[in-house]
Design a protein around this motif. Structure first.
Motif, PDB file in Angstrom:
ATOM      1  N   TYR A 253       0.829  -1.204   0.000  1.00 42.02           N
ATOM      2  CA  TYR A 253       0.000   0.000   0.000  1.00 42.02           C
ATOM      3  C   TYR A 253       0.865   1.257   0.000  1.00 42.02           C
ATOM      4  O   TYR A 253       1.768   1.407   0.815  1.00 42.02           O
ATOM      5  CB  TYR A 253      -0.918   0.030   1.218  1.00 42.02           C
ATOM      6  CG  TYR A 253      -1.754   1.298   1.286  1.00 42.02           C
ATOM      7  CD1 TYR A 253      -2.831   1.477   0.424  1.00 42.02           C
ATOM      8  CD2 TYR A 253      -1.438   2.312   2.184  1.00 42.02           C
ATOM      9  CE1 TYR A 253      -3.591   2.638   0.462  1.00 42.02           C
ATOM     10  CE2 TYR A 253      -2.183   3.476   2.231  1.00 42.02           C
ATOM     11  CZ  TYR A 253      -3.257   3.638   1.370  1.00 42.02           C
ATOM     12  OH  TYR A 253      -3.989   4.798   1.407  1.00 42.02           O
ATOM     13  N   ASP A 254       0.566   2.165  -0.922  1.00 41.01           N
ATOM     14  CA  ASP A 254       1.327   3.404  -1.032  1.00 41.01           C
ATOM     15  C   ASP A 254       0.390   4.495  -1.540  1.00 41.01           C
ATOM     16  O   ASP A 254      -0.143   4.396  -2.644  1.00 41.01           O
ATOM     17  CB  ASP A 254       2.503   3.230  -1.993  1.00 41.01           C
ATOM     18  CG  ASP A 254       3.375   4.468  -2.078  1.00 41.01           C
ATOM     19  OD1 ASP A 254       3.176   5.396  -1.265  1.00 41.01           O
ATOM     20  OD2 ASP A 254       4.253   4.518  -2.960  1.00 41.01           O
ATOM     21  N   ASP A 255       0.200   5.540  -0.736  1.00 40.29           N
ATOM     22  CA  ASP A 255      -0.711   6.617  -1.141  1.00 40.29           C
ATOM     23  C   ASP A 255       0.043   7.840  -1.651  1.00 40.29           C
ATOM     24  O   ASP A 255      -0.528   8.943  -1.770  1.00 40.29           O
ATOM     25  CB  ASP A 255      -1.620   7.017   0.023  1.00 40.29           C
ATOM     26  CG  ASP A 255      -0.853   7.527   1.230  1.00 40.29           C
ATOM     27  OD1 ASP A 255       0.396   7.508   1.185  1.00 40.29           O
ATOM     28  OD2 ASP A 255      -1.497   7.944   2.218  1.00 40.29           O
ATOM     29  N   TYR A 256       1.330   7.666  -2.000  1.00 35.84           N
ATOM     30  CA  TYR A 256       2.105   8.803  -2.494  1.00 35.84           C
ATOM     31  C   TYR A 256       1.573   9.273  -3.843  1.00 35.84           C
ATOM     32  O   TYR A 256       1.254   8.466  -4.725  1.00 35.84           O
ATOM     33  CB  TYR A 256       3.585   8.435  -2.642  1.00 35.84           C
ATOM     34  CG  TYR A 256       4.411   9.543  -3.262  1.00 35.84           C
ATOM     35  CD1 TYR A 256       4.799  10.633  -2.499  1.00 35.84           C
ATOM     36  CD2 TYR A 256       4.776   9.503  -4.605  1.00 35.84           C
ATOM     37  CE1 TYR A 256       5.546  11.661  -3.060  1.00 35.84           C
ATOM     38  CE2 TYR A 256       5.527  10.529  -5.167  1.00 35.84           C
ATOM     39  CZ  TYR A 256       5.907  11.604  -4.389  1.00 35.84           C
ATOM     40  OH  TYR A 256       6.647  12.617  -4.959  1.00 35.84           O
ATOM     41  N   ASP A 257       1.504  10.581  -4.013  1.00 35.94           N
ATOM     42  CA  ASP A 257       1.037  11.183  -5.258  1.00 35.94           C
ATOM     43  C   ASP A 257       1.904  12.399  -5.549  1.00 35.94           C
ATOM     44  O   ASP A 257       1.910  13.363  -4.773  1.00 35.94           O
ATOM     45  CB  ASP A 257      -0.430  11.596  -5.140  1.00 35.94           C
ATOM     46  CG  ASP A 257      -0.973  12.231  -6.425  1.00 35.94           C
ATOM     47  OD1 ASP A 257      -0.267  12.150  -7.450  1.00 35.94           O
ATOM     48  OD2 ASP A 257      -2.064  12.811  -6.375  1.00 35.94           O
TER      49      ASP A 257
END
Length: 302
Positions: free
Chosen positions: A19-23
């Motif tokens: 899971y990675d929410d980097y934007d």
């Protein structure tokens, strides 16, 4: 990118690590972190994204960083702090973005802080140059995007390998959470540096379109360590001792030290290496002609 699970970790561990929410921002040409990094690495990562492999176990420390941000974020709500604000500024035709971890609002301007989960030795041996570059990049972005001056820069270092027995000795930190003040460049130096980085990355993109070679990574970008020469004493059975008496940067200096002493010493070569390349922290060494060339040269020298 293809994620592997070489160590047969349980599904719930893999899912958590994936899971990675980097934007980086929808309209971003480069982020500050990308811009302060090697253009060769950035281009190869973009071109080879479908072929790059990374094991999920390697994501543990970045996820610790994400968890740390989540832990501190509720305490930064309100009028005093701005947490993880995505900023944009257009320069030389490129849209540059960045998301400073924390901006503390003061009457004089903004105090900018970045959270790092890192080794204690990153603090002992002084701030990493990439930290200095990144934080001054954020200061540049805040000044141009918000028209507000940054008055100070700091790293909030969470030391994952802190050893209490070493606390307070030499340059070793006293606490597992250590504040590291970063040098704040002048406006002119920030502008010069960032304009230079944009020019280098744009030039690399243009050369790639022409099918020309990519610019080589610098020693700094490769985390290059030089070859050193350790002078060691001998044990009773004639074997070199584990601990070095002195370490020199040249064989000439090391041999001169041995010759100037009556005791029986030996010189042990400690080969240097480009750590980021050899350990593939860049993720693209298998596609990199520079790395292949260095590897071939090392084999020839053996």
């Amino acid at each position: 990118m293809k994620l592997t699970n070489k160590f047969a970790l349980p599904d719930f561990v893999v899912d958590a690590l994936r899971y990675d929410d980097y934007d980086a921002g929808y309209t971003t040409s480069r982020s500050i972190t990308q811009l302060t990094d090697s253009p060769q690495v950035q281009i190869l990562r973009k071109e080879k994204d479908d072929e790059i492999e990374q094991d999920v176990s390697d994501l543990i420390y970045p996820r610790f960083g994400t968890a740390g941000h989540k832990m501190f974020e509720p305490a930064t709500k309100g009028e005093k702090y701005i947490s993880e604000e995505r900023l944009y500024f257009k320069r030389s035709g490129w849209n540059i973005s960045g998301k400073p971890d924390y901006q503390k609002l003061t009457p004089e301007g903004i105090e900018c802080s970045d959270l790092k989960f890192t080794s204690a030795w990153s603090v002992v041996f002084g701030p990493k140059i990439e930290w200095v570059n990144q934080l001054n990049g954020y200061a540049w972005l805040i000044r141009h995007a918000k028209n507000v001056n940054v008055t100070s820069l700091q790293i909030i270092a969470i030391l994952r390998d802190f050893d209490r027995r070493k606390a307070g000795t030499s340059n070793y930190p006293d606490s597992p959470i250590t504040i590291v003040n970063m040098p704040l460049w002048s406006h002119d130096k920030q502008d010069e540096y960032m304009d230079g980085r944009i020019k280098i990355h744009q030039g690399a993109e243009l050369e790639r379109l022409k099918s020309n070679p990519l610019p080589l990574c610098s020693a700094e970008e490769r985390w290059a360590k030089p070859t050193t020469y350790a002078v060691k004493g001998l044990t009773a059975d004639g074997k070199p001792k584990k601990r070095a008496l002195r370490v020199f940067e040249s064989i000439v200096e090391a041999q001169a030290y041995v010759d100037s002493n009556d005791a029986a010493y030996v010189v042990e070569e400690r080969p240097g290496e480009s750590t980021r390349c050899v350990q593939n922290w860049c993720l693209v060494n298998q596609f990199c002609s520079q790395f292949k060339s260095m590897a071939e040269k090392n084999n020839d020298d053996i």
